[in-house]
Motif scaffolding. Structure first.
Motif, PDB file in Angstrom:
ATOM      1  N   LYS A 197      44.929  -5.388  54.952  1.00  0.00           N
ATOM      2  CA  LYS A 197      46.153  -4.389  55.143  1.00  0.00           C
ATOM      3  C   LYS A 197      47.154  -4.394  53.761  1.00  0.00           C
ATOM      4  O   LYS A 197      47.297  -5.557  53.193  1.00  0.00           O
ATOM      5  N   VAL A 198      47.652  -3.250  53.307  1.00  0.00           N
ATOM      6  CA  VAL A 198      48.629  -3.361  52.218  1.00  0.00           C
ATOM      7  C   VAL A 198      49.894  -3.375  52.696  1.00  0.00           C
ATOM      8  O   VAL A 198      50.268  -2.629  53.753  1.00  0.00           O
ATOM      9  N   GLN A 199      50.690  -3.984  52.232  1.00  0.00           N
ATOM     10  CA  GLN A 199      51.937  -4.338  52.546  1.00  0.00           C
ATOM     11  C   GLN A 199      52.973  -4.382  51.185  1.00  0.00           C
ATOM     12  O   GLN A 199      52.564  -4.621  50.218  1.00  0.00           O
ATOM     13  N   VAL A 200      54.294  -4.439  51.473  1.00  0.00           N
ATOM     14  CA  VAL A 200      55.337  -4.431  50.362  1.00  0.00           C
ATOM     15  C   VAL A 200      56.015  -5.955  50.682  1.00  0.00           C
ATOM     16  O   VAL A 200      56.595  -6.235  51.657  1.00  0.00           O
ATOM     17  N   LYS A 203      59.619  -8.322  46.719  1.00  0.00           N
ATOM     18  CA  LYS A 203      60.055  -7.677  45.227  1.00  0.00           C
ATOM     19  C   LYS A 203      59.743  -6.310  45.213  1.00  0.00           C
ATOM     20  O   LYS A 203      59.586  -5.731  43.595  1.00  0.00           O
ATOM     21  N   ASN A 204      59.451  -5.719  46.375  1.00  0.00           N
ATOM     22  CA  ASN A 204      59.100  -4.353  46.224  1.00  0.00           C
ATOM     23  C   ASN A 204      57.847  -4.056  45.642  1.00  0.00           C
ATOM     24  O   ASN A 204      57.594  -2.956  44.977  1.00  0.00           O
ATOM     25  N   GLU A 205      56.709  -4.964  45.828  1.00  0.00           N
ATOM     26  CA  GLU A 205      55.449  -4.884  45.202  1.00  0.00           C
ATOM     27  C   GLU A 205      54.409  -4.803  46.119  1.00  0.00           C
ATOM     28  O   GLU A 205      54.684  -5.380  47.368  1.00  0.00           O
ATOM     29  N   GLN A 206      53.463  -3.904  45.840  1.00  0.00           N
ATOM     30  CA  GLN A 206      52.462  -3.798  46.847  1.00  0.00           C
ATOM     31  C   GLN A 206      51.499  -4.923  46.943  1.00  0.00           C
ATOM     32  O   GLN A 206      50.817  -5.402  45.791  1.00  0.00           O
ATOM     33  N   VAL A 207      51.269  -5.594  47.851  1.00  0.00           N
ATOM     34  CA  VAL A 207      50.194  -6.678  47.989  1.00  0.00           C
ATOM     35  C   VAL A 207      49.159  -6.314  49.109  1.00  0.00           C
ATOM     36  O   VAL A 207      49.678  -5.562  50.152  1.00  0.00           O
ATOM     37  N   ILE A 255      45.395 -14.648  52.695  1.00  0.00           N
ATOM     38  CA  ILE A 255      45.367 -14.521  51.324  1.00  0.00           C
ATOM     39  C   ILE A 255      46.463 -13.235  50.991  1.00  0.00           C
ATOM     40  O   ILE A 255      46.257 -12.455  51.902  1.00  0.00           O
ATOM     41  N   LEU A 256      47.130 -13.544  49.981  1.00  0.00           N
ATOM     42  CA  LEU A 256      47.698 -12.209  49.702  1.00  0.00           C
ATOM     43  C   LEU A 256      47.604 -12.093  47.985  1.00  0.00           C
ATOM     44  O   LEU A 256      47.678 -12.942  47.351  1.00  0.00           O
ATOM     45  N   LEU A 257      47.283 -10.801  47.592  1.00  0.00           N
ATOM     46  CA  LEU A 257      46.922 -10.288  46.549  1.00  0.00           C
ATOM     47  C   LEU A 257      47.834  -9.297  45.716  1.00  0.00           C
ATOM     48  O   LEU A 257      47.889  -8.315  46.631  1.00  0.00           O
ATOM     49  N   LYS A 258      48.524  -9.649  44.622  1.00  0.00           N
ATOM     50  CA  LYS A 258      49.311  -8.665  44.235  1.00  0.00           C
ATOM     51  C   LYS A 258      48.435  -7.276  43.640  1.00  0.00           C
ATOM     52  O   LYS A 258      47.381  -7.821  42.936  1.00  0.00           O
ATOM     53  N   LEU A 259      48.744  -6.272  44.197  1.00  0.00           N
ATOM     54  CA  LEU A 259      48.098  -5.197  43.522  1.00  0.00           C
ATOM     55  C   LEU A 259      48.443  -4.475  42.328  1.00  0.00           C
ATOM     56  O   LEU A 259      49.698  -4.207  42.184  1.00  0.00           O
TER      57      LEU A 259
END
Length: 292
Positions: A197-200, A203-207, A255-259
């Motif tokens: 799942k993509v979320q924000v 810091k208003n970054e997509q992860v 897991i959370l990955l910054k895109l």
């Protein structure tokens, strides 16, 4: 139960070990003061390799310690039992679970204390002595390298200053912990990537959030990579993290990955393909995809 954050992009596990307190009277107008005293940092020590694995009959190993600082540092070595949490953090084991297997009673190491001059390298040797009749499985404990504070470099006690209340100086003492693993028998592991799942974030970054599920008799360890593709555009790697583990007996890890956005393109369309690749031979442990 004390808890620690433990990220595994690498396997050298850097942890906050303890804090030493010095107490002296609080001086007037001294709400916050700076200190030039030296405080050790996790970056001061390099441990190579970042993990030790005894398998396929191997019974000896060694690691190298490198002092990256410009100070003489002393480290105390000890085994430490820790378990992984679903968020990737670590906690000390107070009451072992029936499914947990530890190696500290079957591995010896020397030396137990090292003094490293600036840029000096020290070798630590380990030997495994499996018990007769040991059951198949993965046994693991962490070898901890804790800084021994140099008392002469700590802020002195100031008992002559008048004033009310107390002032507390905290000197953080850091250490490095690496897993020491003993594998007995033909162990297997399977992994799955679920819940993509993509979320924000804040810091208003997509992860990209996901869960790695693990089954089997050994830990999973690999590199995560995320590829973005869309019609009329070339495939671009938008995230990668190395050395992601799901340690036994943990069944899943979140897991959370910054895109990273492809240059000039937002991630509002296209497809994200995620692969979990074995860190050694690069074969695919698990994969999944998400259509944006």
């Amino acid at each position: 139960m004390r808890k620690y954050r433990f990220n595994l992009p690498v396997f050298a596990l850097v942890i906050f070990y303890s804090a030493l307190c010095q107490i002296h009277p609080l001086r007037a107008n001294d709400a916050e003061s700076s200190s030039s005293q030296y405080v050790s940092s996790p970056k001061d020590l390099t441990v190579s390799p970042p993990r030790v694995v005894f398998e396929n009959g191997a019974r000896s190993a060694q690691v190298s310690l490198i002092n990256n600082s410009n100070r003489t540092l002393t480290y105390a070595l000890s085994f430490r039992r820790m378990r992984m949490l679903e968020n990737g953090g670590m906690e000390d084991v107070i009451t072992p679970l029936s499914s947990e297997k530890f190696v500290d009673e079957m591995v010896r190491f020397t030396p137990r204390r090292v003094v490293l001059q600036p840029r000096q390298i020290q070798t630590v040797r380990l030997r495994a002595f499996p018990h007769n009749g040991i059951h198949d499985g993965e046994y693991r404990t962490f070898l901890n390298f804790a800084v021994v504070p140099n008392v002469r470099e700590m802020a002195p006690l100031d008992n002559k200053q008048p004033g009310g209340g107390l002032k507390i100086n905290l000197t953080p003492v850091y250490g490095v912990a690496i897993p020491v693993v003993l594998r007995i028998g033909a162990l297997q592991v399977t992994s799955r990537l679920v819940g993509l799942k993509v979320q924000v974030n804040t810091k208003n970054e997509q992860v990209l959030s996901m869960t790695i599920e693990r089954e089997g008799s050994r830990s999973a360890r690999g590199d995560l990579e995320v590829l973005w593709s869309a019609s009329g555009a070339k495939t671009v790697q938008v995230a990668r993290i190395a050395g992601v583990s799901v340690l036994t007996p943990l069944a899943k890890r979140n897991i959370l990955l910054k895109l990273r956005h492809p240059e000039g393109i937002g991630l509002r369309h296209g497809t994200l393909k995620v692969r979990y690749l074995d860190s050694v031979d690069r074969h695919v442990l698990a994969e999944g995809q998400l259509i944006l």
